[in-house]
Scaffold this motif. Structure first.
Motif, short mmCIF file in Angstrom:
data_model
loop_
_atom_site.label_atom_id
_atom_site.label_comp_id
_atom_site.label_asym_id
_atom_site.label_seq_id
_atom_site.Cartn_x
_atom_site.Cartn_y
_atom_site.Cartn_z
N ASN A 531 0.84 -1.20 0.01
CA ASN A 531 0.05 0.00 -0.01
C ASN A 531 0.81 1.06 0.10
O ASN A 531 0.84 1.98 0.79
CB ASN A 531 -0.95 -0.11 1.33
N LEU A 532 1.97 1.41 -1.11
CA LEU A 532 2.59 2.53 -1.08
C LEU A 532 1.80 3.67 -1.56
O LEU A 532 0.84 3.84 -2.02
CB LEU A 532 3.76 2.56 -2.11
N VAL A 533 2.40 4.76 -0.95
CA VAL A 533 1.64 6.16 -1.21
C VAL A 533 1.93 6.69 -2.66
O VAL A 533 3.46 6.59 -3.02
CB VAL A 533 2.22 7.12 -0.35
N PRO A 569 5.67 4.95 2.93
CA PRO A 569 5.62 6.27 3.83
C PRO A 569 6.38 5.95 5.30
O PRO A 569 6.57 7.04 5.90
CB PRO A 569 4.01 6.57 3.94
N LYS A 570 6.59 4.79 5.48
CA LYS A 570 7.31 4.42 6.82
C LYS A 570 8.85 4.56 6.65
O LYS A 570 9.51 5.33 7.39
CB LYS A 570 6.82 3.03 7.46
#
Length: 614
Positions: A531-533, A569-570
């Motif tokens: 679930n990449l931004v 995002p992390k």
């Protein structure tokens, strides 16, 4: 003076500087990471950020002193290929001292003394053959008296030290602004038999090639900046650096006592191979021999780094070289297998120094053979029709080939404008280059909608067509996955998207294996699962390219572009970053499962993938 082959020259150079405390750095790629330039043109390119003080050389290399043999490729002198000194692909021997400290870094005196010691002790070039040039100064930068005095102390008489202005003895910057500095150049006197006999003949003589530049020592101590009172001003850098370059091909010709590099061990095996397959000898048509040898050698290295013939950027340069070589092989009335034979011979010459050539041999042969087959038939028809056109115009006392005619040969027969220009010149004709550009622009406008489909696959996407938007984002994931699994030589060559599937064309010389297809699918699905931004930014095109955004169609982009970055995002790890008109989904988790349904050929050196989201 020692007689040395090319392998010995490379080894002796690197050994000398290693013993002098320099770290040996491998050659960087011919295709630089900086997408604002087409090729690596000098040894300093991989060190540019260190020379500018933007990166710490001690942190990354553990020393200020570096040396390398760098693969280089220059395109600004393609028309000059065939003379004694110009080449597209060449190797640059260089040494650097970046910044200064109390631990023994060097500047002008150290650089000049090292160069003089090397030429004297390792090449045993007589002092009487050496001539020197230095910067004579101008309104902004003072004369380089220091270098002049150092050379005189080493025994070079003042009569053999010439002063020149910034066009000859001031290097840089690469762009409008940046680091730069005066340089001193070392020339080799080939002897009176190469001279013009004029009084005052010396380095940079416009009438002869008696004096050959063999080593350029650049003293980077200034930065050119935009000034509020005048266009530019030069400010002193906080650090001083040395950047030197010596062309392997030129020095090989000197040490092997040959009139040019084409008679050295770097080229002459190619010349002899051509003579076996041609109706004319090297002595009869030297220019044709030299052009073919240079262009095939250059093409081999470009293809080994993943470049394929195309009508854009690096691919256009490769196509131009190959088609020019094909045309000149016709001049020799050579056998059709001549180019393939030269590929084998080139790899044989360089395989121990650059082993990737041998590992890429199959791809290189395939690409060149495909381009030869594609162009040969068109060349025969095109040459015949061009000759008829030229003779008709000449009979009417017209000496200019119209822009429309030049464009027609570009479009109908695949003649690069430079090829048509060269042929026209052989008949005493000129071409209307401005008219060609106007015709080309008209053609671009007519095909603009088609181009939009090529670059985005779907024209202007509407936000309510969510399936197409999802497939568009999946295309970016696919592109990045292909480059990670197959290599960075993969380049987007076109795409098309509808509500049901995506289609993606990319440069690659062979069919993908089932294992490779599975790896690509798995990597895309992994990034969907993470679930990449997806982030959009607007910036100037030049800045976008420098930031690392992929941009394979720079000629088509406006000044300000949209950049889409797909990242975690992390961890902030970037998976994909491309210039793109959009739109895209906000996160990859919205896509569903990615599935490749077909992989096939889409032309010579081009593969096509069709995929769906399920």
């Amino acid at each position: 003076m020692k007689h040395l082959n090319s392998r010995e020259i490379r080894t002796i150079f690197l050994d000398f500087f290693q013993k002098k405390g320099h770290r040996i750095v491998p050659s960087s790629a011919l295709v630089p990471k900086d997408q604002s330039v087409l090729f690596t043109t000098a040894g300093m390119q991989q060190f540019s950020l260190y020379l500018a003080g933007e990166k710490d050389v001690l942190e990354d290399f553990g020393t200020r002193h570096l040396a390398s043999v760098q693969k280089c490729f220059r395109t600004d002198d393609i028309e000059k290929i065939g003379d004694d000194t110009h080449h597209t692909f060449f190797e640059m021997l260089g040494n650097w001292s970046i910044g200064q400290d109390e631990k023994g870094s060097y500047f002008k005196q150290g650089a000049i003394e090292l160069a003089y010691e090397f030429l004297n002790s390792k090449f045993q070039i007589p002092d009487s053959r050496l001539w020197i040039t230095v910067f004579k100064g101008n309104k902004e930068i003072p004369k380089d008296e220091e270098s002049k005095k150092i050379w005189q102390k080493l025994g070079i008489p003042k009569e053999r030290i010439r002063e020149f202005g910034p066009e000859d003895n001031f290097w840089g910057p690469v762009g409008e602004t940046g680091v730069c500095g005066p340089n001193t150049e070392i020339y080799y006197d080939r002897g009176k038999e190469y001279g013009c006999g004029r009084e005052g003949c010396g380095p940079n003589c416009p009438y002869c090639n008696r004096f050959v530049e063999i080593w350029n020592l650049v003293f980077i101590e200034y930065k050119r900046v935009i000034s509020s009172t005048s266009k530019y001003k030069y400010v002193l850098l906080p650090q001083k650096s040395v950047d030197t370059g010596m062309g392997l091909e030129r020095v090989a010709a000197i040490l092997q006592n040959k009139p040019s590099a084409y008679e050295t061990d770097l080229f002459f095996p190619l010349i002899k191979e051509m003579e076996k397959l041609s109706s004319f000898t090297y002595e009869q048509l030297p220019k044709a021999y030299r052009i073919i040898a240079d262009h095939i050698r250059g093409a081999v290295f470009l293809i080994s780094e993943g470049i394929l013939p195309s009508n854009l950027g690096q691919g256009y340069i490769l196509r131009r070289l190959l088609r020019r070589a094909i045309r000149y092989s016709r001049r020799l009335k050579a056998k059709s297998e001549i180019l393939i034979s030269l590929v084998h011979k080139t790899i044989e010459i360089y395989k121990d120094v650059y082993p990737q050539l041998q590992s890429s041999q199959a791809e290189i042969l395939t690409v060149i053979q495909n381009e030869q087959e594609k162009f040969s038939k068109a060349l025969t028809r095109g040459l015949k029709n061009l000759k008829l056109q030229i003779l008709k115009l000449k009979s009417q006392q017209i000496k200019l080939l119209s822009g429309k005619t030049v464009f027609d040969f570009y479009q109908s027969y695949g003649f690069p404008i430079e090829l048509t220009k060269e042929i026209a010149q052989e008949y005493g004709m000129k071409i209307d280059e401005k008219g060609f550009k106007e015709e080309f622009k008209k053609h671009q406008e007519v095909s603009r909608k088609g181009a939009e489909r090529k670059f985005g696959g779907h024209g202007q996407l509407t936000s309510d067509n969510f399936q197409i938007i999802k497939l568009h984002t999946a295309t970016h994931l696919l592109h990045s996955a292909l480059r990670q699994i197959l290599g960075s030589q993969v380049r987007q060559m076109g795409s098309d998207i509808n509500e049901k599937r995506l289609r993606f064309d990319f440069s690659f010389p062979r069919k993908l294996t089932n294992e490779e297809i599975k790896k690509i699918e798995d990597l895309v699905n992994q990034k969907i699962k993470e679930n990449l931004v997806v982030k959009k930014e607007e910036m100037k095109c030049e800045k976008a390219i420098k930031s690392g955004a992929l941009a394979f169609f720079k000629e088509k982009y406006p000044e300000v572009v949209s950049v889409y970055t797909i990242f975690n995002p992390k961890t902030k790890e970037v998976f994909s970053k491309e210039i793109c008109a959009g739109p895209h989904v906000s996160s990859t988790g919205q896509l569903g499962r990615f599935k490749i349904i077909k992989e096939q050929s889409s032309g010579a050196g081009i593969r096509r993938i069709k995929a769906v989201l399920i």
